[in-house]
Design a protein around this motif. Structure first.
Motif, PDB file in Angstrom:
ATOM      1  N   TYR A 122       0.836  -1.201   0.000  1.00 47.37           N
ATOM      2  CA  TYR A 122       0.000   0.000   0.000  1.00 47.37           C
ATOM      3  C   TYR A 122       0.875   1.257   0.000  1.00 47.37           C
ATOM      4  CZ  TYR A 122      -3.822  -3.148   1.250  1.00 47.37           C
ATOM      5  OH  TYR A 122      -4.749  -4.147   1.253  1.00 47.37           O
ATOM      6  N   ARG A 123       0.502   2.201  -0.848  1.00 51.80           N
ATOM      7  CA  ARG A 123       1.247   3.454  -0.890  1.00 51.80           C
ATOM      8  C   ARG A 123       1.050   4.233   0.415  1.00 51.80           C
ATOM      9  NH1 ARG A 123       5.594   5.108  -3.035  1.00 51.80           N
ATOM     10  NH2 ARG A 123       4.930   4.371  -5.098  1.00 51.80           N
ATOM     11  N   PHE A 124      -0.177   4.244   0.907  1.00 52.34           N
ATOM     12  CA  PHE A 124      -0.465   5.015   2.115  1.00 52.34           C
ATOM     13  C   PHE A 124      -0.760   4.128   3.327  1.00 52.34           C
ATOM     14  CE2 PHE A 124      -1.532   7.721  -1.457  1.00 52.34           C
ATOM     15  CZ  PHE A 124      -0.881   8.899  -1.130  1.00 52.34           C
ATOM     16  N   SER A 149       8.774 -15.994   1.675  1.00 54.02           N
ATOM     17  CA  SER A 149       8.642 -14.876   0.741  1.00 54.02           C
ATOM     18  C   SER A 149       7.198 -14.395   0.724  1.00 54.02           C
ATOM     19  CB  SER A 149       9.053 -15.304  -0.673  1.00 54.02           C
ATOM     20  OG  SER A 149      10.442 -15.562  -0.726  1.00 54.02           O
ATOM     21  N   LEU A 150       7.020 -13.095   0.963  1.00 51.25           N
ATOM     22  CA  LEU A 150       5.720 -12.443   0.860  1.00 51.25           C
ATOM     23  C   LEU A 150       5.763 -11.547  -0.373  1.00 51.25           C
ATOM     24  CD1 LEU A 150       2.966 -11.258   1.726  1.00 51.25           C
ATOM     25  CD2 LEU A 150       4.211  -9.804   3.362  1.00 51.25           C
ATOM     26  N   TYR A 151       4.905 -11.818  -1.349  1.00 55.12           N
ATOM     27  CA  TYR A 151       4.876 -11.052  -2.585  1.00 55.12           C
ATOM     28  C   TYR A 151       3.770  -9.999  -2.498  1.00 55.12           C
ATOM     29  CZ  TYR A 151       7.822 -14.862  -4.135  1.00 55.12           C
ATOM     30  OH  TYR A 151       8.849 -15.771  -4.238  1.00 55.12           O
ATOM     31  N   LEU A 152       4.144  -8.755  -2.755  1.00 53.49           N
ATOM     32  CA  LEU A 152       3.215  -7.641  -2.634  1.00 53.49           C
ATOM     33  C   LEU A 152       2.990  -6.992  -3.995  1.00 53.49           C
ATOM     34  CD1 LEU A 152       4.640  -5.950   0.606  1.00 53.49           C
ATOM     35  CD2 LEU A 152       2.791  -7.630   0.438  1.00 53.49           C
ATOM     36  N   LEU A 153       1.727  -6.771  -4.339  1.00 50.54           N
ATOM     37  CA  LEU A 153       1.370  -6.160  -5.613  1.00 50.54           C
ATOM     38  C   LEU A 153       1.189  -4.662  -5.446  1.00 50.54           C
ATOM     39  CD1 LEU A 153      -1.172  -8.863  -6.854  1.00 50.54           C
ATOM     40  CD2 LEU A 153       1.264  -8.678  -7.335  1.00 50.54           C
ATOM     41  N   ASP A 154       1.626  -3.908  -6.439  1.00 51.27           N
ATOM     42  CA  ASP A 154       1.649  -2.440  -6.374  1.00 51.27           C
ATOM     43  C   ASP A 154       1.159  -1.870  -7.703  1.00 51.27           C
ATOM     44  OD1 ASP A 154       2.414   0.259  -6.314  1.00 51.27           O
ATOM     45  OD2 ASP A 154       4.528  -0.214  -6.699  1.00 51.27           O
ATOM     46  N   THR A 155      -0.025  -1.244  -7.672  1.00 54.74           N
ATOM     47  CA  THR A 155      -0.598  -0.663  -8.900  1.00 54.74           C
ATOM     48  C   THR A 155      -0.320   0.828  -9.038  1.00 54.74           C
ATOM     49  OG1 THR A 155      -2.729  -0.171  -7.838  1.00 54.74           O
ATOM     50  CG2 THR A 155      -2.480  -2.350  -8.842  1.00 54.74           C
ATOM     51  N   ASP A 156       0.353   1.425  -8.061  1.00 52.03           N
ATOM     52  CA  ASP A 156       0.607   2.865  -8.103  1.00 52.03           C
ATOM     53  C   ASP A 156       1.833   3.138  -8.979  1.00 52.03           C
ATOM     54  OD1 ASP A 156       0.453   5.556  -7.626  1.00 52.03           O
ATOM     55  OD2 ASP A 156       1.421   5.468  -5.670  1.00 52.03           O
ATOM     56  N   ASN A 157       1.644   2.987 -10.288  1.00 50.04           N
ATOM     57  CA  ASN A 157       2.761   3.168 -11.207  1.00 50.04           C
ATOM     58  C   ASN A 157       2.291   3.821 -12.496  1.00 50.04           C
ATOM     59  OD1 ASN A 157       2.046   0.983 -13.234  1.00 50.04           O
ATOM     60  ND2 ASN A 157       2.196  -0.250 -11.359  1.00 50.04           N
ATOM     61  N   GLU A 158       3.235   4.278 -13.305  1.00 51.35           N
ATOM     62  CA  GLU A 158       2.949   5.080 -14.495  1.00 51.35           C
ATOM     63  C   GLU A 158       2.255   4.290 -15.603  1.00 51.35           C
ATOM     64  OE1 GLU A 158       6.704   2.904 -14.937  1.00 51.35           O
ATOM     65  OE2 GLU A 158       5.884   4.208 -13.349  1.00 51.35           O
ATOM     66  N   PRO A 162      -5.021   3.914  -7.658  1.00 47.12           N
ATOM     67  CA  PRO A 162      -5.384   3.849  -6.237  1.00 47.12           C
ATOM     68  C   PRO A 162      -5.790   2.471  -5.731  1.00 47.12           C
ATOM     69  CG  PRO A 162      -6.531   5.668  -7.349  1.00 47.12           C
ATOM     70  CD  PRO A 162      -5.942   4.797  -8.403  1.00 47.12           C
ATOM     71  N   ILE A 163      -5.796   1.459  -6.579  1.00 47.72           N
ATOM     72  CA  ILE A 163      -6.207   0.123  -6.110  1.00 47.72           C
ATOM     73  C   ILE A 163      -5.390  -0.288  -4.893  1.00 47.72           C
ATOM     74  CG2 ILE A 163      -6.249  -2.341  -6.700  1.00 47.72           C
ATOM     75  CD1 ILE A 163      -6.950  -1.540  -9.563  1.00 47.72           C
ATOM     76  N   THR A 164      -4.087   0.000  -4.912  1.00 43.77           N
ATOM     77  CA  THR A 164      -3.245  -0.370  -3.773  1.00 43.77           C
ATOM     78  C   THR A 164      -2.792   0.859  -2.976  1.00 43.77           C
ATOM     79  OG1 THR A 164      -1.260  -0.373  -5.165  1.00 43.77           O
ATOM     80  CG2 THR A 164      -2.420  -2.469  -4.909  1.00 43.77           C
ATOM     81  N   HIS A 165      -3.638   1.874  -2.922  1.00 41.70           N
ATOM     82  CA  HIS A 165      -3.287   3.059  -2.128  1.00 41.70           C
ATOM     83  C   HIS A 165      -3.533   2.852  -0.641  1.00 41.70           C
ATOM     84  CE1 HIS A 165      -2.997   6.644  -5.166  1.00 41.70           C
ATOM     85  NE2 HIS A 165      -2.055   5.741  -5.317  1.00 41.70           N
ATOM     86  N   THR A 166      -4.754   2.454  -0.276  1.00 38.54           N
ATOM     87  CA  THR A 166      -5.100   2.359   1.144  1.00 38.54           C
ATOM     88  C   THR A 166      -5.850   1.070   1.447  1.00 38.54           C
ATOM     89  OG1 THR A 166      -7.194   3.541   0.815  1.00 38.54           O
ATOM     90  CG2 THR A 166      -5.273   4.858   1.430  1.00 38.54           C
TER      91      THR A 166
END
Length: 854
Positions: free
Chosen positions: A155-157, A219-228, A236-240
């Motif tokens: 999460y970004r935030f 291993s914990l894999y984390l997905l991050d959609t806050d990208n260009e 914002p899917i992975t913002h909060t």
């Protein structure tokens, strides 16, 4: 012409990251900092602190940031400090010894999906109990050396940080995380480029970066959609956590479930078991179905056998309203193409998320979908298992709640993470040297009775002092800024003392937690906290969800009461309940209080953390305390309701708490001997550590999951999976045949010797039925069921008498049972017909039922 005094254009700033370079002798620290093993090993934490104590506190105990900000001069000093370098070598050696062990391949491998993981305060990807539990689970999986990986979000935030305004209003602050300064690593492709997972949404894809958190050996894999690569609509899917509207929630759950499986597929990871920790991850089974159908050429029913056999769904919610439900139109907007991929109709697909598949007004429930695609389902405490059986019973209408397969594993807590260093050293001194690898062995914990009372008391007082010092240090600045008159704040800080009996109430502020209960009678409460001979202080802490106005109202009410003269310094609210504050509280208070509305506490784990730190529980017997309470090892309010009217029940429970405090708890605590401590109080502490703590560790929880679910599921999945899915295909075909012929089965004749006026207790009776089984042969079972009704109007099984096949004549099978009624009374009886197959894990796997006329 007048010359301008200010003439400047705006700078075109470019981000420049200056990386800190570690000398060769300290490079091992970078590897250590990027593995959260340090988070539950105090030797490693002590090492970070020794590098620069002030800086370590300034960076919130983040070793990655610590190493980045260490000055060149300080690094040179460290290299020349023989004591520190010796410790670096020692800790790194411990770490490598731990890491260089192959996973135990004799236990089932697991992929674990969860919306949040609470691993440490540095990594803000959790909001509360669910996340802390998931984080503890990964840590114990690492310690127990099992083959597990996990999937979640970066999460970004994250979740918000909390502050209180001058009038006690909760203020939610969302602070962006700088991923470069976190103990995480970007997952790379073989060609050295960042890994990206493309997840289908409607007619386009959302692109997620993959990050890896090294949790010891896991291993914990984390997905991050806050990208260009993504639109402003999808970033914002992975913002909060749990933010936004229902559409954003669905997008998150698509990313977690479908995106999670696509991530593992891209990584080349296959596991025996796929564990959905709450319904948020249920769509992982949708993608697995698609993969079996697309990649292996299976039919939907064949694929479902394999997905179910390797799926486990854990429910943490005790009421239907707590589950996620989505409108059919919204669900169709994002997932409308999936029925075509599955080879089923839209009605069949949407029905998989409904308790009543044909009810077009019923919303799609992720929990229902998870149950329909997982072989096993469990609640998170013994009581919650019973509650969940009732909650999900409408899915299997031919069976009473107590007959269904919903089980339970009571939540536990990761001992090394939550047990204070002082207690860990004491346990190491007095307990068996193998106590960490055999934590559930109560006999080992009984060694606490050999510890001198003085040592127990000294340990408790040291931790109380740590807590009060922490409060004074952490909250002084904020309180002076937000709580008005400085003299009042300083007076409050002075009144916080380890010499008082300190009672903690710290958890998520939801109304069912009943934080208001203590304030039912303020005069009586005032008398309790204002006795100068027996000082008592209450510490409250916790966050309310930003959308929960009632929960925020409770915080405001407690804050307002705490500001009244008679309660100043006696009732204290500590804002921003986080990982570090929780560690101080569960080890530093004397009593851990919990007052949920029965039976709405699924489990709760904070009280379990308190147990291993010599902190005694005072709680309603709900959640884990329903089974955890032992007489002489804490205090309990009964699990039974006296009043249906909640206001009356609240008043009774409040009076009970006041009475326990006035007549038992406070007198016992202050019944001190000449050495300054209460021998009776120490006895309660020892009893709770010896008889309760060993049963609520994460080690026990993990072992329970293997014993109850993982192992048997993995064996069955292996059987179905073998020989090009031969058994799975046979079972799917058998079910299709039974379903096709089920309604054609008919009773040819029926006879019994039960008197018309009813059976007599103690007498034996025979029941015989001839049934045309329509060529299904031995696939049909019959049983004579009697049901009783209890005082609350609920039905329960009285007895089930199975029929045996005593004769066969073509398709006509003769079934017979002989039974005896043990107890006189009024019962309802009926004959239940059900399909039989040794390959079925339980009746609810194929819950066809017909009640036969006789």
């Amino acid at each position: 012409m007048k010359i301008k005094t200010d003439y400047s254009n705006a700078p075109n700033w470019k981000e420049l990251s200056v990386k800190s370079r570690l000398p060769e002798g300290l490079k091992c620290l970078d590897e250590l900092a990027h593995n959260l093993w340090w988070a539950w090993n105090y030797e490693a934490c002590d090492l970070w602190r020794s590098l620069d104590k002030e800086l370590y506190e300034e960076v919130n105990n983040n070793p990655v940031l610590l190493l980045e900000r260490l000055s060149y001069e300080r690094k040179e000093e460290i290299l020349n400090d023989k004591e520190i370098m010796k410790n670096v070598e020692k800790v790194y050696s411990l770490f490598r010894k731990y890491m260089d062990v192959a996973p135990n391949d004799k236990r089932a491998s697991v992929a674990y999906f969860c919306m949040e993981f609470g691993l440490n305060q540095v990594l803000k990807i959790y909001s509360g109990g669910l996340g802390i539990l998931a984080g503890d689970y990964l840590k114990e999986a690492s310690d127990s050396n099992v083959d597990m990986c996990a999937v979640g979000f970066l999460y970004r935030f994250g979740y918000f940080t909390q502050s209180l305004s001058i009038d006690g209003q909760q203020v939610a602050n969302y602070e962006a995380q700088n991923f470069k300064s976190l103990p995480i690593e970007r997952q790379m492709n073989e060609d050295g480029t960042p890994m990206v997972v493309d997840v289908p949404y409607m007619n386009y894809h959302v692109h997620a970066y993959v990050w890896r958190v090294n949790v010891g050996r896991i291993s914990l894999y984390l997905l991050d959609t806050d990208n260009e690569m993504n639109s402003e609509f999808d970033k914002p899917i992975t913002h909060t956590l749990y933010g936004g509207d229902w559409e954003n929630r669905l997008k998150q759950e698509i990313m977690l479930g479908i995106g999670g499986i696509l991530t593992l597929k891209k990584l080349g990871i296959k596991k025996d078991i796929y564990h959905c920790n709450e319904g948020h991850a249920a769509l992982c089974n949708l993608q697995r179905l698609v993969d079996y159908i697309k990649d292996d050429g299976l039919t939907f029913n064949q694929a479902l056998e394999l997905v179910r056999a390797s799926g486990l769904y854990t429910c943490h919610t005790p009421v239907p309203a707590g589950h996620d439900y989505f409108d059919e139109s919204l669900f169709g907007k994002y997932l409308g193409s999936y029925p075509g991929m599955l080879g089923i109709s839209w009605e069949e697909f949407i029905g998989m998320g409904r308790t009543n598949p044909d009810d077009k007004n019923e919303k799609f429930s992720m929990s229902t979908f998870a149950i329909n695609t997982c072989q096993e389902v469990n609640g998170v405490s013994k009581l919650h298992g019973l509650v969940s059986q009732k909650m999900f019973a409408p899915m299997w209408k031919g069976y009473l709640p107590e007959e269904n397969h919903v089980g339970y594993v009571t939540n536990g807590v990761h001992f090394p993470s939550w047990c204070a260093t002082e207690w860990r050293k004491l346990y190491a001194k007095y307990f068996d040297e193998k106590h960490l690898s055999d934590q559930s062995n109560e006999a080992i914990w009984h060694a606490i009775y050999n510890v001198p009372d003085e040592e127990i008391w000294e340990t408790r007082m040291a931790l109380k002092q740590k807590l009060t010092d922490y409060i004074r240090t952490k909250f002084r600045e904020n309180w002076l800024k937000n709580q008005g008159e400085p003299s009042r704040v300083l007076s409050l800080l002075d009144k916080i003392t380890p010499n008082a009996l300190i009672i903690g109430f710290c958890r998520r502020f939801a109304t069912y937690k009943r934080a208001h209960l203590l304030f039912t009678d303020l005069d009586r409460l005032s008398a309790i906290v204002n006795n100068p001979e027996r000082p008592v202080q209450f510490l409250f802490s916790g966050k309310a969800h930003p959308a929960d106005g009632a929960g925020q109202g409770l915080i405001k009410k407690i804050y307002e009461i705490s500001q009244r003269p008679e309660f100043l310094g006696k009732i204290i609210f500590l804002e921003d309940y986080d990982f570090r504050l929780a560690r101080r509280l569960v080890s530093g208070v004397d009593i851990w209080m919990n007052t949920p509305t029965r039976p709405l506490e699924a489990s709760g784990t904070s009280g379990e953390k308190a147990e291993m730190n010599g902190v005694v529980n005072l709680s309603v017997r709900d959640g884990w305390w329903f089974e955890g309470y032992r007489e002489g090892a804490g205090w309990a309010l009964t699990e039974k309701r006296t009043y249906q009217n909640q206001t009356y029940q609240d008043q009774l429970d409040a009076a009970t708490i006041y009475g326990l405090l006035e007549n038992e708890i406070i007198p016992l605590y202050y019944d001190k001997n000449s050495a300054g401590y209460s021998e009776g109080w120490i006895k309660v502490i020892k009893n709770s550590i010896a008889t309760i703590a060993p049963h609520y560790t994460m080690k026990r929880q993990l072992d329970d999951y293997y014993d109850k679910f993982y192992t048997k599921e993995a064996l069955r999945f292996k059987q179905l999976n073998a020989d090009n899915y031969r058994v799975a295909k046979e079972l799917a075909q058998w079910k299709e045949t039974v379903a096709e012929r089920w309604d054609s089965i008919r009773v040819v004749s029926s006879e019994n010797d039960i008197p018309k006026e009813g059976p007599i207790s103690g007498m034996k009776y025979t029941f015989r039925m001839v049934v045309d089984v329509q060529g299904l042969d031995d696939a049909i079972g019959l049983e004579y069921v009697s049901v009783r009704t209890d005082a609350d109007g609920e039905e329960h099984i009285n007895a089930v008498h199975p029929f045996k096949v005593v004769a066969k004549d073509g398709n006509q099978y003769t079934f017979e049972t002989t039974f005896e009624t043990d107890n006189a009374g009024s019962y309802k009886t009926a004959v239940r017909m059900f399909p039989k197959n040794d390959l079925l894990p339980h009746r609810q796997d194929f819950a066809y039922v017909r009640w036969l006329e006789y």
